[in-house]
Design a protein around this motif. Structure first.
Motif, PDB file in Angstrom:
ATOM      1  N   LEU A   1      31.487  69.550  30.992  1.00  0.00           N
ATOM      2  CA  LEU A   1      31.926  67.957  29.765  1.00  0.00           C
ATOM      3  C   LEU A   1      33.510  67.386  30.681  1.00  0.00           C
ATOM      4  O   LEU A   1      33.297  66.170  30.442  1.00  0.00           O
TER       5      LEU A   1
ATOM      6  N   LEU B   1      28.968  56.834  25.699  1.00  0.00           N
ATOM      7  CA  LEU B   1      30.399  56.613  25.603  1.00  0.00           C
ATOM      8  C   LEU B   1      31.284  57.894  25.876  1.00  0.00           C
ATOM      9  O   LEU B   1      32.663  57.850  26.462  1.00  0.00           O
ATOM     10  N   ALA B   2      31.281  58.676  24.884  1.00  0.00           N
ATOM     11  CA  ALA B   2      31.692  59.651  24.780  1.00  0.00           C
ATOM     12  C   ALA B   2      32.185  61.134  25.889  1.00  0.00           C
ATOM     13  O   ALA B   2      32.932  61.269  26.430  1.00  0.00           O
ATOM     14  N   VAL B   3      30.202  60.550  26.479  1.00  0.00           N
ATOM     15  CA  VAL B   3      30.384  61.784  28.058  1.00  0.00           C
ATOM     16  C   VAL B   3      30.876  61.024  28.801  1.00  0.00           C
ATOM     17  O   VAL B   3      31.632  62.425  29.377  1.00  0.00           O
TER      18      VAL B   3
ATOM     19  N   THR C   1      22.258  61.057  29.161  1.00  0.00           N
ATOM     20  CA  THR C   1      22.959  61.243  29.275  1.00  0.00           C
ATOM     21  C   THR C   1      23.435  61.485  30.934  1.00  0.00           C
ATOM     22  O   THR C   1      23.884  61.579  31.847  1.00  0.00           O
TER      23      THR C   1
ATOM     24  N   ARG D   1      25.846  60.342  32.844  1.00  0.00           N
ATOM     25  CA  ARG D   1      27.171  61.540  33.617  1.00  0.00           C
ATOM     26  C   ARG D   1      27.521  61.885  35.513  1.00  0.00           C
ATOM     27  O   ARG D   1      28.509  61.706  35.701  1.00  0.00           O
TER      28      ARG D   1
ATOM     29  N   SER E   1      24.961  54.649  22.672  1.00  0.00           N
ATOM     30  CA  SER E   1      25.843  54.202  23.036  1.00  0.00           C
ATOM     31  C   SER E   1      27.034  55.154  22.488  1.00  0.00           C
ATOM     32  O   SER E   1      28.328  55.111  23.649  1.00  0.00           O
ATOM     33  N   GLY E   2      27.706  54.800  21.305  1.00  0.00           N
ATOM     34  CA  GLY E   2      28.684  55.940  21.019  1.00  0.00           C
ATOM     35  C   GLY E   2      28.345  56.886  21.978  1.00  0.00           C
ATOM     36  O   GLY E   2      29.699  58.017  22.289  1.00  0.00           O
ATOM     37  N   ARG E   3      27.626  58.411  21.605  1.00  0.00           N
ATOM     38  CA  ARG E   3      27.726  59.158  22.184  1.00  0.00           C
ATOM     39  C   ARG E   3      27.743  58.650  23.956  1.00  0.00           C
ATOM     40  O   ARG E   3      28.242  60.053  24.730  1.00  0.00           O
TER      41      ARG E   3
ATOM     42  N   LEU F   1      29.721  52.306  31.166  1.00  0.00           N
ATOM     43  CA  LEU F   1      28.561  52.807  30.177  1.00  0.00           C
ATOM     44  C   LEU F   1      27.433  51.322  30.285  1.00  0.00           C
ATOM     45  O   LEU F   1      26.176  51.550  30.454  1.00  0.00           O
TER      46      LEU F   1
ATOM     47  N   MET G   1      33.242  59.376  28.744  1.00  0.00           N
ATOM     48  CA  MET G   1      35.208  59.315  28.282  1.00  0.00           C
ATOM     49  C   MET G   1      35.823  60.687  29.178  1.00  0.00           C
ATOM     50  O   MET G   1      36.661  61.275  29.205  1.00  0.00           O
ATOM     51  N   ARG G   2      34.806  61.303  27.813  1.00  0.00           N
ATOM     52  CA  ARG G   2      35.389  62.389  28.680  1.00  0.00           C
ATOM     53  C   ARG G   2      35.654  63.394  30.584  1.00  0.00           C
ATOM     54  O   ARG G   2      36.326  64.220  30.765  1.00  0.00           O
TER      55      ARG G   2
END
Lengths: 182, 239
Positions: free
Chosen positions: A144, A31-33, A74, A78, A27-29, A48, A35-36
């Protein structure tokens, strides 16, 4: 074998503990996707949440021969983030966008540096290195941050046609290079 | 129109994954993807090529409330359940009405077959299932409550039933004591069919409150509980 394969198989048998572990690990990775692309934490967290509910329901149809677990997840995140950000009511402010482009150079460590340090990213990293800086930057910004051709043209201050050409030629070279490398 | 030129197909797939294909063009491309496995492979190829850009981003820890919300959405036992259709008394009222008159009429039809005439006819359990939309009988299920070996359900579909493509009919037993439905398997549109169940289910079946048939995706419910609308249902009666 991908360490997530086993968790995915258990999730498809409706094992909720395996799903909790899958969430803990990814989930951390993811969420980063998100958020960008959407540039707001509350929106990214909503994406998420919806993505994981969808992952739970679709994991029995997941085909590990076709794509690795992280690639599959991912893509789900995305696509949801891209759909979200392109709805008129969710348009992000231009301030956020300025910030993205200005910080591109000193995004420490930058996306391309991180690729260099990641063992799995070897082929992509080598092949991005063969593109022109403009091709590389426009592809990475689009992927990204979910920027459209028009947004890229505005923020890189280039004609729309130029941006489209950079991306098209960049993608062609990237494909040729990566298919040759494998 | 679907793209056929290989170079154009490759470019659209790449820009779809990159995210620069948007608006109407993106929606159209997603429609083509559904019916074009080669195009899907092209897309998967690009997803794999580019994904390291995303997976090497620094992690951002989500708020712990997010997981709690996901958990509540995927595990219905953690949230207050809505009253289920099988616990709704009004739902059963018409069905017992229908059963009273029809069960005796159907007895000869579904139970008293020539093979049984030689011995004293055993008791039979019958469920007359009423169509949820028309309240007309649409199916009967009968079995012998006594006996050894597998429990054979004899099913009769009344009228000329039609099943929509990519769907399935799943038969459920509603155990007594308001327990959740238990699947008895998929049935088809044939007028007569049998479903063999393990012997140990017989006791549970004999005490069951009723049966129902739900509309499910092809292959049956994936959750172990009915997910689609109930097409027919009825009470179990001993005759």
């Amino acid at each position: 074998m991908d360490p997530l394969d086993d968790l995915m198989a258990r999730c498809s048998l409706r094992d909720q503990r395996a799903f909790a572990e899958l969430y803990r690990r990814t989930s951390g990775r993811l969420l980063a996707v998100a958020m960008r692309i959407v540039r707001r934490r509350d929106w990214a967290e909503e994406i998420l949440q919806e993505s994981f509910v969808s992952i739970w329901h679709h994991v029995p149809q997941y085909d590990r021969v076709r794509s690795a677990p992280m690639t599959w997840m991912t893509t789900i995140v995305r696509n949801r983030a891209l759909d979200w950000v392109r709805r008129p009511q969710h348009e992000t402010s231009d301030e956020g966008l300025e910030h993205v482009v200005e910080n591109w150079a000193d995004d420490a460590p930058g996306p391309l540096d991180r690729l260099r340090n990641d063992a799995d990213a070897g082929a992509l990293n080598d092949c991005l290195g063969q593109l022109s800086g403009q091709q590389r930057q426009s592809i990475a910004l689009a992927y990204l941050h979910g920027l459209t051709h028009t947004e890229l043209a505005d923020h890189l201050q280039q004609p729309l046609g130029t941006i489209k050409t950079w991306i098209r030629r960049g993608l062609e070279r990237l494909r040729g290079c990566m298919d040759g490398a494998t | 129109m679907k793209p056929t030129h290989p170079e154009l197909r490759r470019r659209l797939a790449a820009e779809y994954v990159l995210g620069t294909l948007h608006g109407g063009a993106r929606r159209r491309f997603e429609l083509w993807l559904r019916s074009d496995p080669a195009l899907r492979r092209e897309v998967t190829g690009w997803e794999q090529r580019l994904v390291p850009l995303a997976t090497t981003l620094p992690e951002v820890a989500p708020d712990p409330a997010i997981w709690r919300r996901i958990e509540a959405r995927i595990d219905p036992s953690r949230v207050q359940p809505k009253p289920a259709w099988w616990s709704n008394l009004a739902f059963w009222r018409w069905s017992s009405f229908a059963t009273a008159g029809l069960a005796s009429l159907l007895f000869a039809y579904v139970v008293a077959t020539p093979a049984l005439h030689s011995a004293a006819p055993p008791d039979a359990m019958v469920v007359v299932m009423g169509d949820s939309a028309t309240a007309q009988p649409s199916m009967t299920v009968a079995w012998t409550p006594e006996g050894r070996g597998k429990t054979r359900l004899r099913i009769r579909v009344i009228g000329h039933a039609e099943m929509a493509p990519d769907t399935a009919w799943e038969l459920w037993m509603l155990p007594d004591g308001n327990k959740p439905p238990r699947s008895l398997g998929l049935i088809n549109t044939h007028e007569t069919q049998v479903v063999d169940l393990p012997e140990d289910l017989r006791g549970l079946l004999n005490r069951a409150a009723g049966m129902a048939m739900s509309l499910e995706p092809a292959g049956g419910s994936r959750t172990g509980a009915p997910t689609g609308p109930v097409l027919a249902s009825g009470k179990c009666v001993k005759i």
